[in-house]
Design a protein around this motif. Structure first.
Motif, mmCIF file in Angstrom:
data_model
loop_
_atom_site.group_PDB
_atom_site.id
_atom_site.type_symbol
_atom_site.label_atom_id
_atom_site.label_comp_id
_atom_site.label_asym_id
_atom_site.label_seq_id
_atom_site.Cartn_x
_atom_site.Cartn_y
_atom_site.Cartn_z
ATOM 1 N N VAL A 1 1.967 0.342 -6.578
ATOM 2 C CA VAL A 1 1.117 1.403 -7.141
ATOM 3 C C VAL A 1 -0.265 0.839 -7.475
ATOM 4 C CG1 VAL A 1 0.816 2.956 -9.107
ATOM 5 C CG2 VAL A 1 3.049 2.772 -7.995
ATOM 6 N N MET A 2 -0.272 -0.349 -8.090
ATOM 7 C CA MET A 2 -1.569 -1.004 -8.404
ATOM 8 C C MET A 2 -2.365 -1.264 -7.134
ATOM 9 S SD MET A 2 -0.285 -3.757 -11.258
ATOM 10 C CE MET A 2 -1.860 -4.579 -11.347
ATOM 11 N N LEU A 3 -1.632 -1.684 -6.089
ATOM 12 C CA LEU A 3 -2.289 -1.997 -4.808
ATOM 13 C C LEU A 3 -2.928 -0.744 -4.213
ATOM 14 C CD1 LEU A 3 -2.609 -4.494 -3.034
ATOM 15 C CD2 LEU A 3 -0.525 -3.850 -1.835
ATOM 16 N N VAL A 4 -2.190 0.378 -4.285
ATOM 17 C CA VAL A 4 -2.723 1.644 -3.758
ATOM 18 C C VAL A 4 -3.964 2.045 -4.532
ATOM 19 C CG1 VAL A 4 -2.265 4.105 -3.469
ATOM 20 C CG2 VAL A 4 -0.499 2.432 -2.892
ATOM 21 N N LYS A 5 -3.931 1.852 -5.835
ATOM 22 C CA LYS A 5 -5.087 2.215 -6.659
ATOM 23 C C LYS A 5 -6.277 1.299 -6.350
ATOM 24 C CE LYS A 5 -6.594 2.955 -11.448
ATOM 25 N NZ LYS A 5 -7.317 4.168 -11.084
ATOM 26 N N GLY A 6 -5.991 0.039 -6.080
ATOM 27 C CA GLY A 6 -7.087 -0.919 -5.833
ATOM 28 C C GLY A 6 -7.654 -0.848 -4.435
ATOM 29 N N GLU A 7 -6.786 -0.736 -3.434
ATOM 30 C CA GLU A 7 -7.255 -0.813 -2.046
ATOM 31 C C GLU A 7 -6.950 0.438 -1.241
ATOM 32 O OE1 GLU A 7 -6.306 -4.376 0.003
ATOM 33 O OE2 GLU A 7 -6.825 -5.680 -1.664
ATOM 34 N N GLY A 8 -6.351 1.460 -1.877
ATOM 35 C CA GLY A 8 -6.043 2.682 -1.142
ATOM 36 C C GLY A 8 -4.854 2.487 -0.226
ATOM 37 N N VAL A 9 -4.794 3.281 0.850
ATOM 38 C CA VAL A 9 -3.665 3.231 1.785
ATOM 39 C C VAL A 9 -3.612 1.881 2.509
ATOM 40 C CG1 VAL A 9 -2.615 4.367 3.784
ATOM 41 C CG2 VAL A 9 -3.884 5.718 2.102
ATOM 42 N N LYS A 10 -4.786 1.252 2.650
ATOM 43 C CA LYS A 10 -4.859 -0.017 3.369
ATOM 44 C C LYS A 10 -3.976 -1.089 2.720
ATOM 45 C CE LYS A 10 -8.318 -2.819 2.959
ATOM 46 N NZ LYS A 10 -9.638 -3.422 2.885
ATOM 47 N N GLY A 11 -3.867 -1.047 1.376
ATOM 48 C CA GLY A 11 -3.109 -2.075 0.666
ATOM 49 C C GLY A 11 -1.662 -2.165 1.110
ATOM 50 N N PRO A 12 -0.863 -1.057 0.987
ATOM 51 C CA PRO A 12 0.543 -1.121 1.423
ATOM 52 C C PRO A 12 0.683 -1.459 2.908
ATOM 53 C CG PRO A 12 0.177 0.803 0.053
ATOM 54 C CD PRO A 12 -1.166 0.212 0.294
ATOM 55 N N ILE A 13 -0.284 -0.998 3.725
ATOM 56 C CA ILE A 13 -0.215 -1.311 5.165
ATOM 57 C C ILE A 13 -0.302 -2.818 5.394
ATOM 58 C CG2 ILE A 13 -1.474 -1.083 7.351
ATOM 59 C CD1 ILE A 13 -2.209 1.750 6.520
ATOM 60 N N GLU A 14 -1.057 -3.491 4.507
ATOM 61 C CA GLU A 14 -1.234 -4.939 4.679
ATOM 62 C C GLU A 14 -0.100 -5.758 4.056
ATOM 63 O OE1 GLU A 14 -5.051 -6.026 3.202
ATOM 64 O OE2 GLU A 14 -6.119 -5.221 4.937
ATOM 65 N N LEU A 15 0.859 -5.077 3.389
ATOM 66 C CA LEU A 15 1.957 -5.815 2.763
ATOM 67 C C LEU A 15 2.725 -6.724 3.738
ATOM 68 C CD1 LEU A 15 3.700 -3.551 0.106
ATOM 69 C CD2 LEU A 15 2.856 -5.869 -0.180
ATOM 70 N N PRO A 16 3.075 -6.218 4.954
ATOM 71 C CA PRO A 16 3.809 -7.097 5.876
ATOM 72 C C PRO A 16 3.028 -8.360 6.250
ATOM 73 C CG PRO A 16 3.947 -4.811 6.598
ATOM 74 C CD PRO A 16 2.941 -4.851 5.499
ATOM 75 N N SER A 17 1.682 -8.278 6.140
ATOM 76 C CA SER A 17 0.886 -9.459 6.509
ATOM 77 C C SER A 17 1.168 -10.629 5.579
ATOM 78 C CB SER A 17 -0.612 -9.127 6.483
ATOM 79 O OG SER A 17 -1.057 -8.920 5.152
ATOM 80 N N LEU A 18 1.662 -10.330 4.355
ATOM 81 C CA LEU A 18 2.002 -11.407 3.427
ATOM 82 C C LEU A 18 3.075 -12.306 4.038
ATOM 83 C CD1 LEU A 18 1.441 -12.505 0.575
ATOM 84 C CD2 LEU A 18 3.311 -11.076 -0.244
ATOM 85 N N LEU A 19 4.050 -11.657 4.701
ATOM 86 C CA LEU A 19 5.126 -12.420 5.346
ATOM 87 C C LEU A 19 4.597 -13.167 6.570
ATOM 88 C CD1 LEU A 19 8.125 -13.132 5.616
ATOM 89 C CD2 LEU A 19 8.415 -11.048 6.991
ATOM 90 N N SER A 20 3.826 -12.449 7.418
ATOM 91 C CA SER A 20 3.330 -13.100 8.644
ATOM 92 C C SER A 20 2.369 -14.241 8.316
ATOM 93 C CB SER A 20 2.641 -12.069 9.550
ATOM 94 O OG SER A 20 1.528 -11.508 8.896
ATOM 95 N N ASN A 21 1.522 -14.032 7.272
ATOM 96 C CA ASN A 21 0.604 -15.100 6.880
ATOM 97 C C ASN A 21 1.361 -16.332 6.396
ATOM 98 O OD1 ASN A 21 -1.886 -12.825 5.524
ATOM 99 N ND2 ASN A 21 -1.625 -13.611 7.577
ATOM 100 N N SER A 22 2.437 -16.104 5.615
ATOM 101 C CA SER A 22 3.219 -17.233 5.105
ATOM 102 C C SER A 22 3.908 -17.982 6.241
ATOM 103 C CB SER A 22 4.283 -16.738 4.121
ATOM 104 O OG SER A 22 3.683 -15.994 3.096
ATOM 105 N N LEU A 23 4.486 -17.223 7.178
ATOM 106 C CA LEU A 23 5.174 -17.862 8.313
ATOM 107 C C LEU A 23 4.196 -18.596 9.215
ATOM 108 C CD1 LEU A 23 7.762 -15.082 9.271
ATOM 109 C CD2 LEU A 23 8.182 -17.231 8.059
ATOM 110 N N SER A 24 2.914 -18.181 9.168
ATOM 111 C CA SER A 24 1.917 -18.848 10.003
ATOM 112 C C SER A 24 1.797 -20.332 9.660
ATOM 113 C CB SER A 24 0.558 -18.158 9.824
ATOM 114 O OG SER A 24 -0.405 -18.729 10.661
ATOM 115 N N TYR A 25 2.147 -20.671 8.406
ATOM 116 C CA TYR A 25 2.033 -22.074 7.975
ATOM 117 C C TYR A 25 3.130 -22.959 8.564
ATOM 118 C CZ TYR A 25 -1.690 -20.875 4.755
ATOM 119 O OH TYR A 25 -2.899 -20.475 4.234
ATOM 120 N N THR A 26 4.137 -22.356 9.197
ATOM 121 C CA THR A 26 5.167 -23.188 9.845
ATOM 122 C C THR A 26 4.597 -23.946 11.031
ATOM 123 O OG1 THR A 26 5.852 -21.315 11.215
ATOM 124 C CG2 THR A 26 7.052 -21.668 9.165
ATOM 125 N N ARG A 27 3.369 -23.571 11.450
ATOM 126 C CA ARG A 27 2.716 -24.340 12.522
ATOM 127 C C ARG A 27 2.470 -25.779 12.078
ATOM 128 N NH1 ARG A 27 -1.441 -21.367 14.581
ATOM 129 N NH2 ARG A 27 -0.650 -19.501 13.549
#
Length: 644
Positions: A525-551
């Motif tokens: 809810v805080m994310l939606v208030k801060g960044e609008g619809v874009k915030g929840p859409i970017e949630l999966p990127s948290l996982l992909s960004n973290s897995l990117s470090y396995t390189r």
């Protein structure tokens, strides 16, 4: 250190008759970033260049043309006095220009002659095996002459048309020279066309081709020697005048900069106005400089920085010397804006750290460290030194992780589970069992036996790195838009992650599962208030960004695999233990050196690019916008002249 230098906007106003003194003083001080004036319909107009500008520009063009012809490059030379350079500028420039013009003209004539020789040689070569004077190819009233390439023997077909012909055929090249009566020429031409006849241009020369070619080749050698002699004279001129050219170029460049400065300045019929920026800490120095140069007749005023000004404030880094090489990496991405934190000091730690985690080999670290130190000492380029300093930082980190991993050019230093290491008697010490079967953390850390452990560890490293980015982003948002925007746009990501952590603990039975879900939803809810619809859409990127470090582990393992393969070939297959030293031994050494040289080159590229990607894409993506203008003070850093 984490903020760019505080900047001030200053305006300098004075009468036109002191403009030249003011410009000269500002140029020497080299601290004032002039804001180019654009006419806006007011009474202010763009100024006109100083009278000396045209003449100086002509000399600068001439000296740069000479430098280009002689191939004079920037090198370290002894600094010269500007007054001495000025005193000999006109005479030396004319003398050098005349000498070079004569040599260049001679060389141009000879090069054209060489081109003509090459063209004649090319035309002559097809006829080289036909022993027939070229005069005989032309000038007949009743004979037709065909000269060209054919793909098959045409003589049987020609003989069916006429018995009166003369045919010369080079079977090696397929060239034919055919003489027939003109009344048979059309029939013969049809036969030749059927044999894919391709006509050749007969050189307009007299004599037998083979003898002509020998004469031409001798002439080619003579002309080449003359060109080489002229090149030697040009090289001598370059050695003789290089110092003068570099110093003159610098001196004239400075004069042109100053003479064209009015084109950046607002003027009226009687006054001028110079608008610009400088670090606030140097404002007092600007006032002293202008007052001293104009006897107080020019007025310097400090202007308030308005909100629209914030976007165009030029940015000057404010980092200690040890961090400054990392500013090159920042400039590749874009300088911070005035209200952003400068992450140079952060990537000073994180970039070498990630690079070292990826490479982690004592042998490659030492090779690249020596290489970087040698290049830094030999090459005087200001562009190379920061890059070598970055490479040195990375190799210090690589050396640390190399000791931690216990690796040297792909060899394990310590023995592990009965397999011997490079150092006799050095055995791995088991310290801590991991949840993954067969994987035990010890010293040294054997990456190849701790793959799953390292995958988890690199994801944790990634989460720490990403959260550092969110923390910096929180500060940036607070500086730009206030605490409320910072909490909702960046703080919400911490709440979301905390919610995920509580949910996992709830799944493991350590907490009520609903607690984690509630915190997670609050974060969303805080994310939606801060960044609008874009915030929840970017949630999966948290996982992909973290897995990117396995390189970090993936690229590291690939480097180990290459090094181990080289070692296996050199010491196992090609050089069996106990075999005598001979050709195979030399071959094994070549394989070892070449293989590790290749892997050393890859050790710069692969870890460097992947560590850079983690900074630019994953880390910067959480907080950094960039796009700030470079602070570029009006002045010149002298390299070849020095005022005493």
């Amino acid at each position: 250190m984490l903020k760019p230098k505080q900047m001030s906007r200053a305006v300098i106003v004075g009468h036109k008759n002191i403009l030249e003194e003011t410009v000269d003083a500002l140029h020497k001080a080299n601290l004032f970033h002039i804001e180019d004036f654009n006419e806006d319909g007011s009474d202010l107009k763009i100024g006109k260049p100083f009278e000396s500008g045209s003449e100086v520009s002509k000399k600068l063009v001439k000296i740069r043309s000479i430098a280009s012809l002689l191939g004079v490059k920037d090198v370290a030379v002894e600094k010269q006095s500007p007054s001495e350079v000025c005193s000999q500028l006109d005479s030396s420039l004319d003398k050098l220009d005349n000498e070079l013009e004569v040599l260049a003209e001679k060389k141009h004539v000879l090069e054209n002659e060489l081109k003509e020789i090459g063209s004649s040689k090319k035309d002559l070569l097809p006829f080289i095996n036909i022993d027939l004077d070229l005069d005989l190819y032309r000038g007949y009233a009743n004979l037709a002459v065909f000269a060209g390439h054919v793909k098959e023997n045409v003589e049987p077909s020609i003989s069916k048309i006429t018995s009166s012909y003369e045919l010369y055929h080079d079977q090696h090249s397929g060239v034919v020279v055919l003489f027939v009566a003109k009344d048979k020429a059309s029939d013969v031409a049809e036969v030749l066309a059927g044999a894919s006849f391709k006509e050749l241009r007969v050189p307009v020369l007299s004599g037998v081709p083979s003898r002509l070619l020998a004469d031409i080749e001798q002439k080619e050698v003579d002309v080449t020697r003359k060109i080489e002699a002229i090149n030697t004279e040009i090289e001598a001129l370059k050695l003789k005048y290089a110092d003068f050219i570099l110093a003159s170029n610098e001196l004239l460049s400075i004069e042109v900069q100053k003479s064209e400065a009015p084109l950046r300045i607002a003027t009226t019929e009687s006054s001028f106005l110079i608008d610009g920026w400088l670090p606030t800490e140097q404002y007092a120095e600007l006032e002293r400089t202008v007052n001293a140069a104009t006897n107080g007749r020019a007025f310097v005023s400090d202007q308030e920085i308005t909100k629209p000004d914030i976007k165009k404030v030029p940015i000057e880094y404010n980092n200690p010397k040890v961090v400054s090489p990392l500013q090159e990496i920042m400039d590749l991405y874009g300088r911070p804006t005035y209200k952003e934190l400068d992450p140079s000091a952060l990537i000073f730690i994180t970039f070498p750290l990630l690079y070292g985690m990826i490479l982690g080999d004592i042998g490659y670290a030492l090779i690249l460290l020596v290489l970087a130190l040698a290049i830094k000492k030999i090459v005087s380029s200001d562009a190379i030194k920061p890059l070598m300093n970055i490479l040195i930082y990375c190799q210090v980190s690589t050396l640390f992780f190399g000791i931690l991993y216990g690796e040297f050019l792909g060899f394990p230093l310590a023995g592990y589970h009965g397999n011997p290491g490079l150092i006799p008697g050095f055995e791995t010490i088991d310290l801590l069992a991991t949840p993954f079967p067969g994987e035990v953390i010890g010293f040294p850390l054997h990456r190849t036996h701790l793959v799953m452990t390292f995958i988890v560890a690199t994801v944790i490293v990634g989460l720490l790195h990403l959260n550092l980015g969110y923390a910096v982003g929180f500060i940036n948002e607070k500086r730009k838009h206030g605490i409320s925007a910072a909490i909702f746009e960046k703080g919400s990501w911490f709440v979301v992650q905390f919610g995920i952590l509580l949910t996992v603990l709830g799944y493991l039975g350590m907490l009520p599962p609903v607690a984690g879900i509630v915190v997670f939803l609050i974060g969303v809810v805080m994310l939606v208030k801060g960044e609008g619809v874009k915030g929840p859409i970017e949630l999966p990127s948290l996982l992909s960004n973290s897995l990117s470090y396995t390189r970090i582990i993936a690229v590291g393992l690939s480097s180990i695999s290459i090094a181990s393969t080289v070692n296996l070939i050199a010491f196992g297959m090609i050089w069996p233990p106990g075999s005598p030293i001979g050709g195979m031994t030399i071959f094994a050494i070549v394989v070892f050196l070449f293989g590790h040289a290749l892997n050393t080159a890859l050790s710069i590229i692969a870890p460097g690019l992947h560590a850079l990607r983690l900074q630019y894409v994953e880390f910067f993506g959480k907080f950094y916008e960039g796009g700030g203008r470079k602070y570029d003070p009006f002045g010149y850093i002298r390299k070849y002249t020095e005022e005493k």
